[in-house]
Design an enzyme around this catalytic site. Sequence first.
Site, PDB file in Angstrom:
ATOM      1  N   ASP A 262       0.801  -1.191   0.074  1.00  0.00           N
ATOM      2  CA  ASP A 262       0.293   0.080  -0.155  1.00  0.00           C
ATOM      3  C   ASP A 262       0.805   1.071   0.093  1.00  0.00           C
ATOM      4  O   ASP A 262       1.787   1.345   0.878  1.00  0.00           O
ATOM      5  CB  ASP A 262      -0.870  -0.236   1.324  1.00  0.00           C
ATOM      6  CG  ASP A 262      -1.692   1.231   1.434  1.00  0.00           C
ATOM      7  OD1 ASP A 262      -2.868   1.335   0.617  1.00  0.00           O
ATOM      8  OD2 ASP A 262      -1.578   1.947   2.217  1.00  0.00           O
ATOM      9  N   GLU A 325       1.494  -0.524  -5.126  1.00  0.00           N
ATOM     10  CA  GLU A 325       0.530   0.777  -5.321  1.00  0.00           C
ATOM     11  C   GLU A 325       1.469   1.848  -5.745  1.00  0.00           C
ATOM     12  O   GLU A 325       1.740   2.552  -4.911  1.00  0.00           O
ATOM     13  CB  GLU A 325      -0.574   0.710  -4.263  1.00  0.00           C
ATOM     14  CG  GLU A 325      -1.553   1.999  -4.605  1.00  0.00           C
ATOM     15  CD  GLU A 325      -2.136   2.486  -3.544  1.00  0.00           C
ATOM     16  OE1 GLU A 325      -3.322   2.806  -3.793  1.00  0.00           O
ATOM     17  OE2 GLU A 325      -1.748   2.746  -2.251  1.00  0.00           O
TER      18      GLU A 325
HETATM   19  C1  GLC Z   1      -4.014   3.274  -0.446  1.00  0.00           C
HETATM   20  C2  GLC Z   1      -5.273   2.454  -0.328  1.00  0.00           C
HETATM   21  C3  GLC Z   1      -6.298   3.345   0.064  1.00  0.00           C
HETATM   22  C4  GLC Z   1      -5.890   3.972   1.660  1.00  0.00           C
HETATM   23  C5  GLC Z   1      -4.670   4.732   1.437  1.00  0.00           C
HETATM   24  C6  GLC Z   1      -4.037   4.756   2.995  1.00  0.00           C
HETATM   25  O1  GLC Z   1      -4.124   4.321  -1.257  1.00  0.00           O
HETATM   26  O2  GLC Z   1      -5.731   1.836  -1.424  1.00  0.00           O
HETATM   27  O3  GLC Z   1      -7.646   2.657   0.350  1.00  0.00           O
HETATM   28  O4  GLC Z   1      -6.918   4.749   2.173  1.00  0.00           O
HETATM   29  O5  GLC Z   1      -3.896   3.686   0.760  1.00  0.00           O
HETATM   30  O6  GLC Z   1      -3.658   3.868   3.551  1.00  0.00           O
END
Ligand code: GLC
Length: 616
Positions: A262, A325
Site C-alpha cells: 500500500d 501501489e
Molecule cells: C491506499 C489504499 C487506500 C488507503 C490509503 C491509505 O491508497 O488503497 O484505500 O486509504 O492507501 O492507506
Amino acid sequence: MKRSLLITAFIVILVLAAVTLTISLTSSSEVMGTQADEEASDVPFWKTSIIYQAYPRSISDELPDGTGDLVGELLSSVVTGAHNTEDGAGITSKVDYLRDLGVGVVWLNPIYESPMKDFGYDISNYTAIDPIFGDMDDFDELVARFHEHGLKVVMDFVPNHSSDQHEWFQKSVRREEPYTDYYVWADPKGTDDDGSPIPPNNWLSVFRGSAWQWNEERGQFFFHQFLASQPDLNFRTPAVREDMQKILTFWLDKGVDGFRVDAITFLFEVKDLTLNEPEVPGSEDPDDYASLNHIYTTGLPETFPVIRDWRVLLDQYPDKLLMLEVYSNNMETLMKYYGNETYPLGDFPFNFLLIDHLKNRSELTGESLRTTVGLWLDNLPKGKWPNWVLGNHDVGRVASRVGEDLVDALNMVILLLPGTPVTYYGEEIGMLDTFISWEDTQDPQGCHWGQDHYQEHSRDPARTPMQWDESKFAGFTTANSTWLPVNPNYKTLNVAAQILAQTSHLKIYRELAVLRREEVFMKGNVSFPVITKDIFTFMRHLESYEQYLVVVNLSQKPVEVNLLQNTTQELPQKANVVMRSITDTSENTKPGMEVPLDKLPLTAGEGMVLTLSSEV
Ligand code: GLC
C-alpha cells in the site's frame, strides 16, 4: 537364481513406481486442472493467473453483523453439523465461486486488527486478524481451503503508516525507546496569535488539510500523509525497517503467496522538515492535496532499497508475488518500481493507466485506448511483465465510469492482452457504483470533503456489498442492515441471475478466463491492426497457433466497420466469432459463425473475439 530374483524385484519396483506416478498425476490434474501444468513449468503463478481483489468488508458476511468476514461460524458449524458448508458465508465459503470464475490469485484488502478509521488501512496490530473478520484460525482455514482449490492468497501490506492506536505510536508519544523515532516528529515553526503551535511546513494530507497533527503529550507535531489517526512511520529508523521485515516473515511463514504494498510512494519524506512544497499554479483550495507539487513527500529515491530488501526476503521463499501501489503520470517514475533484471523490485507496480486516462466515456476512444495500452507495453523494462487494472476500492466502478455496454469488451481487453489482469470484485458481473447519501457515508475521504463535495471524493459507492442473488441484501448477509447500502439494482444484477441467464457478463468472464489459458494468449505477440476513433483492435499471434483478433466498438452507437481498410497488417476477408458482448443478439454474429471483416456489425460498446481463417 539370485540374479533372476534381483531382476524380478527390480521389475516389480519399476511397475509399482509407474503405477504410483500415474495415480498421483491423474489425481493432481483432476483436482488442480491446469494448475498442475503451471506448477510443472517455471512460469511464476502470477503470470498465468487472474488476480481477483476481494474487499473483505463486502464479499460475504457470516457472523452476521452486516460487515463481511473471512469464515465466521462456518468452521464450527461444519464441526457441529449445524448446517453444511453450502449454508456458510464469509470469503472462505466463496472458494468454489472463485475457482469456477477462473481466477488464480485472491488479494485481500487489510484484515488486520484495526480501529477501522480508514477501513483497515490503519493497523493497530500487523500480526493479528481483526475480530470483525474472524480470528487467526479462520485465516489459516481460508489459506488452506484456497490452496486446496489451487488459489493463491495475497495480503495487503501497509508499511507507510500504522494506526495511532498501535502500541508503537503510543510508546513513541511517550518517547519510550526504541520507539522515540518510529514516527516522523517535528517541532513547531512558531506559535500563532492565539498561541497555537504552527506546523513545520505546508505539507498536506491526501485526505485534505495539513499533514501535521499536534500531540500535546509529546509537545511535537507528527506527520500523516493520510488521516491523523494514521501516523506515518519513519523509515529512516532502522528498527522500523526491521519490524516490517519481521511482519512480512510472519505472514510468509504462514504460507501467504505474496503482498500488495500500500501507498509505497509515500514511504519517505525529505529529512529537512522546514521545506515547503511548491504550489500548483492556479489552485484555489489550499487544503486540497492536489494544490501542491509533492516533491518532498513522494517517490523519494530512498524507497527503492527498502523495496529491494522486501524482494530479497520474498525470494527466500519459492514463487512469491510483490505488487506495488504506485500512482504517477510519469512513465519513467512508474517503471522504476519494477527494478531491472539485476536489481528486481516489485513484480509489478499496478498499471492504473486504464483508470487515470479513461475516467469517462468521452475520454475513451480507440485512439486513446491504443495510446494508453501502448504506454505501458512500450515502456516496460526488459524482461518485465505487464498488468491491467480497470478498478479498485479507491475509484469509481468501471461500468459507471465508462458505461455498462462496455463491461464485456473491457474484460476482453484486460484478460486477453499480454500480462496479468486484476479484477475488482463485482467487475465480473458489471456491478455499478451505488448512490450513498451523506448520512450513510463512511469513507473518511468523503467525510473530509463535507456534505457539498463528498460525492466527488467518497470511495463508498464502489465498496458496497457483492451482489450474490435476489434475496434480501443480495445474499450478502442475514443481518438486519449492512455497513454500506446494497445497490438497489441487485434484484436483477447478481451472480445467481447471471448464472441462470443464457448470456451474461459472468458467463463471458468465465469463458475469457478459460480462453486466456491458451498458449497464444500466454506467450503470443500482440499487434494493433485497426485503430480509429470508434474502434480498438488487437491481435494475438504465436507461430503455428490459431490467431485471435479482438475488436471493440468504443462508440455509443452501433457500427458496421470495414477492418480491411486502414489496417496496418493484412487481414483475411472473414473470421469466426468466438465470443461477443451480451449486448449483441444478432443472428449473424453468434459464436461459431463466420463474419465478413469488411462489414463487421458491432453494437454500441461491443467487444468481439474472433479467430482468423487462414486464407488472406
Ligand atoms: C491506499 C489504499 C487506500 C488507503 C490509503 C491509505 O491508497 O488503497 O484505500 O486509504 O492507501 O492507506
